[in-house]
Design an enzyme around this catalytic site. Structure first.
Site, PDB file in Angstrom:
ATOM      1  N   TYR A  97      11.007   2.925  -0.511  1.00  0.00           N
ATOM      2  CA  TYR A  97      10.303   1.643  -0.502  1.00  0.00           C
ATOM      3  C   TYR A  97       9.114   1.630  -1.460  1.00  0.00           C
ATOM      4  O   TYR A  97       8.934   0.689  -2.242  1.00  0.00           O
ATOM      5  CB  TYR A  97       9.838   1.339   0.922  1.00  0.00           C
TER       6      TYR A  97
ATOM      7  N   ALA B 152       0.821  -1.210   0.000  1.00  0.00           N
ATOM      8  CA  ALA B 152       0.000   0.000   0.000  1.00  0.00           C
ATOM      9  C   ALA B 152       0.855   1.260   0.000  1.00  0.00           C
ATOM     10  O   ALA B 152       0.339   2.360  -0.227  1.00  0.00           O
ATOM     11  CB  ALA B 152      -0.939   0.002   1.213  1.00  0.00           C
TER      12      ALA B 152
END
Length: 332
Positions: free
Chosen positions: A150, A120
């Site tokens: 990330y 997410a």
């Protein structure tokens, strides 16, 4: 499929190790488990599985991991909770080497299906500024403004999966995980995520008699948390589906961090005095999973209540903490 080789990367970690355990329970007989960590640092390891300690940033190791496999679940990534990913952006981005070379190795080996675990963190940060931001739909990843480091690696690797499917015919499937938690995962050392960190802090306070807890941020930031059993069911359902685009895999049960602490306190039977470190990493203000698409495709969505999953997680971390304190063997 249960007689074919199924390769699981990241198998020494939380989700990968849990997936290997689940495949064994289902009767899969030729499981290959791969992780960079030494075997004694794996959370779960089984003698009837082909266990390989390999650095998958190296092409030849990816080729060994994928050789002869029918399916590959690529769960390998250098990652952790918000405290880790905000301070190790380059390390997180280097995980792109793993997925890129695993895709090439899977294509070379004739792998039939390839699963990639996204996150997410790929979602546009502008859509997560409010504490009660609307649940994130798959389309909200673009225009791109993911979590620095990330999130960018995950979004790029999603595109790699898409283009290997379109250009080379490799059947790729991608799920965007939303905050997975449960037993057999990191609970100390800096890579742990919020549920495990809160469980550990409450246990420390309870056992020490110092009934205080420090919370990162204001405590009002919101998240949804998915229990590991739901993650495993969804991962395998998506792998075996005809879902071509990246899809959310997460709970829609939204809670604040303060509410998360409330639940763990209730499980532990303790009430703590709270302090807040507003300078600590806290991520976006609000994030939740819109499960419209997964319900349409699978007639299912993650549904294990946070309270129920936390009770199991707390009990496991409590035992691990006591083993650590006594000097007995445990897995960090």
């Amino acid at each position: 499929m249960k007689d074919e080789v199924v390769a699981v990367t990241g198998a020494g970690g939380f989700i990968g190790g849990s997936l290997v355990a689940d495949l064994r329970r289902q009767g899969y007989r030729r499981i290959r488990a791969i992780d960079i960590k030494p075997f004694d640092h794996w959370y779960q390891r089984f003698d009837d599985v082909q266990n390989l300690s390999l650095d998958l940033t190296l092409r030849e190791n990816c080729e060994a991991a994928a050789a002869g496999a029918c399916q590959v679940f690529n769960l390998a990534s250098n990652m952790g909770g918000m405290g880790f990913i905000e301070s190790h952006k380059a390390l997180c981005m280097l995980s792109v080497l793993i997925n890129t070379q695993m895709l090439q190795a899977a294509r070379q080996s004739g792998v039939q299906r390839y699963f990639y675990s996204s996150s997410a963190c790929v979602y546009n940060a502008a859509k997560q500024r409010d504490l009660l931001s609307p649940a994130l739909k798959e389309e909200d990843a673009y225009p791109a403004m993911p979590e620095d480091g990330y999130g960018w690696e995950k979004l790029f690797s999603e595109r790699m999966c898409r283009h290997f499917r379109e250009d080379f015919g490799l059947n790729t499937r991608v799920a965007r995980f939303h905050n997975v938690y449960g037993p057999h995962g990191t609970w100390r050392g800096g890579r742990e995520k919020a549920p495990a960190a809160i469980c550990r802090k409450v246990i420390e306070a309870q056992l020490s008699g110092n009934l205080q807890i420090q919370i990162w941020g204001s405590g009002s930031q919101t998240r949804s948390f998915m229990y590991i059993d739901d993650c495993l069911r969804g991962t395998q359902a998506i792998m075996n589906s005809e879902i071509l685009e990246p899809i959310n895999l997460g709970s829609h049960e939204l809670v604040s961090i303060n509410q998360l602490v409330d639940l763990v306190e209730e499980i532990a039977g303790v009430k703590l005095q709270r302090s807040y470190d507003l300078s600590a990493p806290k991520g976006v203000n609000g994030r939740n999973s819109d499960n419209t698409l997964i319900r349409q495709y699978l007639d299912w969505e993650p549904g294990i209540r946070l309270r129920d999953g936390l009770a199991k997680t707390y009990a496991w971390i409590y035992d691990q903490y006591q083993a650590w304190q006594s000097g007995a063997k445990y897995v960090e």
